[in-house]
Scaffold this active site. Structure first.
Site, PDB file in Angstrom:
ATOM      1  CB  CYS A 154      18.163   6.282   1.375  1.00 31.06           C
ATOM      2  SG  CYS A 154      18.287   6.372  -0.384  1.00 31.06           S
ATOM      3  CD  GLU A 181      -0.442   5.566   1.269  1.00 37.31           C
ATOM      4  OE1 GLU A 181       0.615   6.177   1.062  1.00 37.31           O
ATOM      5  OE2 GLU A 181      -1.090   5.704   2.326  1.00 37.31           O
ATOM      6  CG  HIS A 201     -19.270  22.957  -8.457  1.00 40.73           C
ATOM      7  ND1 HIS A 201     -19.985  23.963  -9.073  1.00 40.73           N
ATOM      8  CD2 HIS A 201     -19.731  22.896  -7.190  1.00 40.73           C
ATOM      9  CE1 HIS A 201     -20.837  24.506  -8.203  1.00 40.73           C
ATOM     10  NE2 HIS A 201     -20.692  23.862  -7.046  1.00 40.73           N
ATOM     11  CD  GLU A 228      -4.970   8.955   5.498  1.00 38.13           C
ATOM     12  OE1 GLU A 228      -4.482   9.870   4.823  1.00 38.13           O
ATOM     13  OE2 GLU A 228      -4.308   7.979   5.897  1.00 38.13           O
ATOM     14  CE  LYS A 272      -2.901   5.067   4.307  1.00 38.44           C
ATOM     15  NZ  LYS A 272      -2.627   6.259   5.030  1.00 38.44           N
ATOM     16  NE  ARG A 322      14.362   4.643   6.669  1.00 43.37           N
ATOM     17  CZ  ARG A 322      14.717   5.664   7.428  1.00 43.37           C
ATOM     18  NH1 ARG A 322      14.592   5.569   8.726  1.00 43.37           N
ATOM     19  NH2 ARG A 322      15.197   6.761   6.914  1.00 43.37           N
ATOM     20  CG  ASN A 340      20.120   7.991   3.532  1.00 42.14           C
ATOM     21  OD1 ASN A 340      20.479   7.137   2.747  1.00 42.14           O
ATOM     22  ND2 ASN A 340      19.601   7.749   4.725  1.00 42.14           N
ATOM     23  N   GLY A 341      19.868  11.470   0.635  1.00 44.84           N
ATOM     24  CA  GLY A 341      19.620  12.870   0.333  1.00 44.84           C
ATOM     25  C   GLY A 341      19.792  13.155  -1.145  1.00 44.84           C
ATOM     26  CE  LYS A 397       5.794   4.329   8.722  1.00 43.00           C
ATOM     27  NZ  LYS A 397       4.521   4.747   8.146  1.00 43.00           N
ATOM     28  CD1 TRP A 413      11.914   4.607  -2.367  1.00 41.22           C
ATOM     29  CD2 TRP A 413      12.471   6.756  -2.651  1.00 41.22           C
ATOM     30  NE1 TRP A 413      10.816   5.260  -2.879  1.00 41.22           N
ATOM     31  CE2 TRP A 413      11.130   6.576  -3.064  1.00 41.22           C
ATOM     32  CE3 TRP A 413      13.025   8.033  -2.734  1.00 41.22           C
ATOM     33  CZ2 TRP A 413      10.347   7.624  -3.540  1.00 41.22           C
ATOM     34  CZ3 TRP A 413      12.245   9.068  -3.220  1.00 41.22           C
ATOM     35  CH2 TRP A 413      10.922   8.859  -3.614  1.00 41.22           C
TER      36      TRP A 413
HETATM   37  N1  HGA Z   1      20.166  10.656  -4.327  1.00 41.87           N
HETATM   38  C1  HGA Z   1      20.640   9.355  -3.961  1.00 41.87           C
HETATM   39  C2  HGA Z   1      20.092   8.920  -2.613  1.00 41.87           C
HETATM   40  C3  HGA Z   1      18.597   8.936  -2.610  1.00 41.87           C
HETATM   41  C4  HGA Z   1      17.961   8.882  -1.232  1.00 41.87           C
HETATM   42  O1  HGA Z   1      18.446   9.390  -0.235  1.00 41.87           O
HETATM   43  N2  HGA Z   1      16.744   8.326  -1.150  1.00 41.87           N
HETATM   44  O2  HGA Z   1      16.087   8.274   0.064  1.00 41.87           O
HETATM   45  C5  HGA Z   1      20.332   8.329  -5.030  1.00 41.87           C
HETATM   46  O3  HGA Z   1      19.449   8.529  -5.875  1.00 41.87           O
HETATM   47  O4  HGA Z   1      21.006   7.302  -5.049  1.00 41.87           O
END
Ligand code: HGA
Length: 617
Positions: A2, A497, A513, A490, A494, A27, A99-100, A612, A75
């Site tokens: 985000c 992803e 194994h 790694e 790569k 990001r 964000n969060g 990112k 995100w």
């Molecule tokens: N929890 C919030 C923001 C998500 C976030 O910070 N993503 O990097 C949401 O889901 O909208």
């Protein structure tokens, strides 16, 4: 992950907000939105699923104009990517970007619904908008309402808040997610990353956890929580941003990732610049206090996530063999919740490209709270972003100087981390009185490393041709031994992803194994085979694959004695000393992943579901 951009100026701020969002696109995100105070009492909002370009199209039809606004790339963590879940979220005349993760959103939502607040999204964020509205409803200042609201939150947040009745004012708050205040001549700004704001300013205040900021056209004030629990005005330093701007573009390359792969000789040279003496590492060039910290080190705990974790795994081989220091390496999301037992003299070493990786930061704080037990002697961060939280909160920071990395899949950040880890390893070897001859030889080889990396990149065209073999494969196995085992991991990371082909990595000795059961003609196996003491063992493991019809692609030293034969393709990697081989062999595996993904037509720089700078837990 985000992104937040907010602005208050003396002109229409929409162009600043949209340019900020474009700059945060790298990001990774799934939807975008913007809200402006169009005139006193009137909020305008636009949100759209998908790229910022899609939001721009919406805005082309319904333009917004205002001198105060917030914008966001989301995100999704709570609620699918959709227009209703996109930020900003509005309650009454308040708009919020976040964000969060608000961990107690369930209880808060139930309470707010009981109080009559209608919810229109599935997000955790919407509770924040309603809480601020509730706290502001009966009057008082917006910042006090935000302050009371955030006191009710459990979890992590960076917030940008505007109110339709308060044009000319943006409120920000930070707890556990990054947020900076941009100090400009034409206005003031908030951003989750300074890169978003570089067109309008290069002066920033890095907010600290618990801070609230009120930004107006002509000024700002920051409030911090005091030890008594109330808020007091504080003065935070304004720091000039000294990093290359990311607006350099992709140049001749189709993707940022390919450009960044090819930048590695220069990036690694920059990571080593000024840090190598004639026969030694210049320990003083690693930062103030480096010598004392390393001299006191008896053990190292390395904590990181994703690609950085793989760099840490390589370093364990170096630290134990070259410096004689016991080392353990763990992913941060596990370490932070574990009752870690550290022996006296433990150095806590973190790795993060952005310096904002939420789990790594939490692990650092977790280790810091245990410093009272006197086991941890201090923290060392290896990081690419000056001024980031990890850098500010660590006792010593060794910057990687890779320059901005835009591709979500990390490449030059990884190899510059490895270069920095080798410097730290040799510095530890020096302070512990390790035999000087080998140190000197490694210092000389480090000087030659950028040239070697350039030679490895000459394999690009050959690898692009080989990539065709992977296009219709569903599974791939990567093998390595010793310090190449993390490089195999790694390589697998790569590939998965960015190409979305399932890839696993194993220490080659583990094949029998379990994973050997997967081998048949449809399962390509990629191996890394430099000249080292385990080469003959690895060759036996490759025979085990061949005997079961597995198709091998081996990246090998020219003198490894491995030659193309039915079912085995050998790509010769420039000869290099075994200690630096992990850095050199990383490049062909990056190129393989890139060319497979590009040929499959995936979104190489912004792979689906990934982001990112992983600022949420
Ligand atoms: N929890 C919030 C923001 C998500 C976030 O910070 N993503 O990097 C949401 O889901 O909208």
């Amino acid at each position: 992950m985000c992104g937040i951009v907010a602005a208050v100026g003396s002109d229409n701020v929409l162009p600043v907000l949209m340019e900020g969002l474009r700059r945060l696109e790298y990001r990774g995100y799934d939807s975008a939105g913007v809200a402006l105070v169009e005139q006193p009492g009137k909020l305008g909002r636009a949100r759209e699923v998908g790229k910022v370009a899609a939001l721009e199209q919406v805005l082309a039809g319904v333009p917004l104009v205002g001198m105060t606004g917030v914008a966001h790339t989301r995100w999704a963590t709570h609620g699918q990517p959709s227009q209703v879940n996109a930020h900003p979220h509005v309650s009454g005349r308040i708009a919020v970007v976040h964000n969060g993760i608000i961990e107690n959103h369930g209880a808060l939502r139930a309470q707010l619904e009981a109080e009559g607040y209608p919810f229109t999204s599935e997000t955790d964020t919407e509770v924040v908008a309603h809480l601020i509205e509730r706290e502001h409803r009966d009057g008082g200042s917006l910042v006090d309402a935000v302050s009371r609201a955030v006191d009710l939150l459990v979890g992590a947040y960076a917030l940008g808040v505007i109110h339709a009745d308060e044009p000319g004012r943006v409120i920000g708050a930070r707890q556990g997610s990054p947020l900076v205040l941009g100090v400009g001549d034409q206005g003031h700004y908030l951003g989750s990353d300074p890169l978003a704001l570089l067109p309008v300013t290069d002066r920033f205040i890095y907010l600290e956890d618990g801070d609230l900021v009120v930004a107006t056209r002509g000024g700002w004030e920051v409030q911090a929580r005091s030890t008594e629990g109330d808020r007091r005005l504080v003065s935070r330093p304004v720091v000039r941003y000294e990093h290359d701007d990311l607006s350099v573009g992709k140049g001749e390359f189709d993707h940022y990732m390919l450009k960044e792969i090819h930048e590695q000789p220069v990036a690694v040279a920059n990571a080593l610049e000024g840090r190598l003496g004639d026969d030694k590492v210049r320990i003083e060039a690693l930062g103030p206090g480096a010598e004392a910290l390393l001299a006191a080190t008896r053990q190292v705990h390395i904590v990181a996530c994703g690609t950085s974790y793989h760099a840490g795994l390589v370093a364990r081989y170096w630290l134990e063999e070259l410096a004689g220091v016991p080392c353990q390496v763990e992913v941060a999301s596990e370490y932070r919740y574990r009752e870690v037992v550290a022996s006296p003299g433990t150095l806590f070493l973190t790795l993060s490209q952005s310096g904002e990786t939420a789990d790594t930061l939490a692990a650092l704080r977790h280790a810091c709270t245990r410093q009272g037990e006197a086991a941890f002697i201090g923290s060392l961060a290896i990081c690419n972003v000056p001024g980031s939280s990890l850098v500010r909160e660590s006792d010593l920071a060794v910057m990687t100087h890779a320059g901005p990395e835009i591709g979500v899949a990390s490449t030059k950040a990884f190899t510059t981390q490895l270069a920095a880890l080798m410097l730290v390893t040799l510095a530890l070897r020096q302070v512990r009185g390790g035999e000087a001859g080998l140190t000197a030889r490694l210092v000389h080889r480090l000087r030659y490393l950028p040239t070697l990396l350039g030679d490895a990149l000459a394999l690009d065209a050959d690898i692009a041709t080989l990539a065709g073999r992977f296009l219709d494969r569903r599974h791939t196995l990567f093998l390595g031994r010793g310090a190449q085992m993390p490089i195999a991991r790694e390589g697998a990371l790569k590939l998965k992803e960015i190409s979305y082909i399932h890839a696993e990595a194993y220490a080659a000795g583990e094949l029998k194994h379990g994973p050997l059961a997967l081998i048949d003609a449809s399962m390509p196996v990629v191996a890394v085979a430099p000249m080292d003491g385990l080469l003959e063992k690895l060759k036996s493991n490759l025979q085990e694959v061949r005997a079961r019809g597995g198709e091998l692609l081996v990246f090998a030293d020219p003198d490894a004695g491995l030659h193309a034969e039915a079912g085995m393709t050998v790509v010769c990697v420039p000869a290099c000393c075994r200690y630096l081989a992990p850095i050199v062999y990383a490049l062909p595996l990056q190129l393989l992943a890139y060319h497979v993904a590009a040929a499959r037509g995936t979104d190489v720089d912004q792979p689906r579901n990934l982001a990112k700078s992983v600022t949420v837990e």
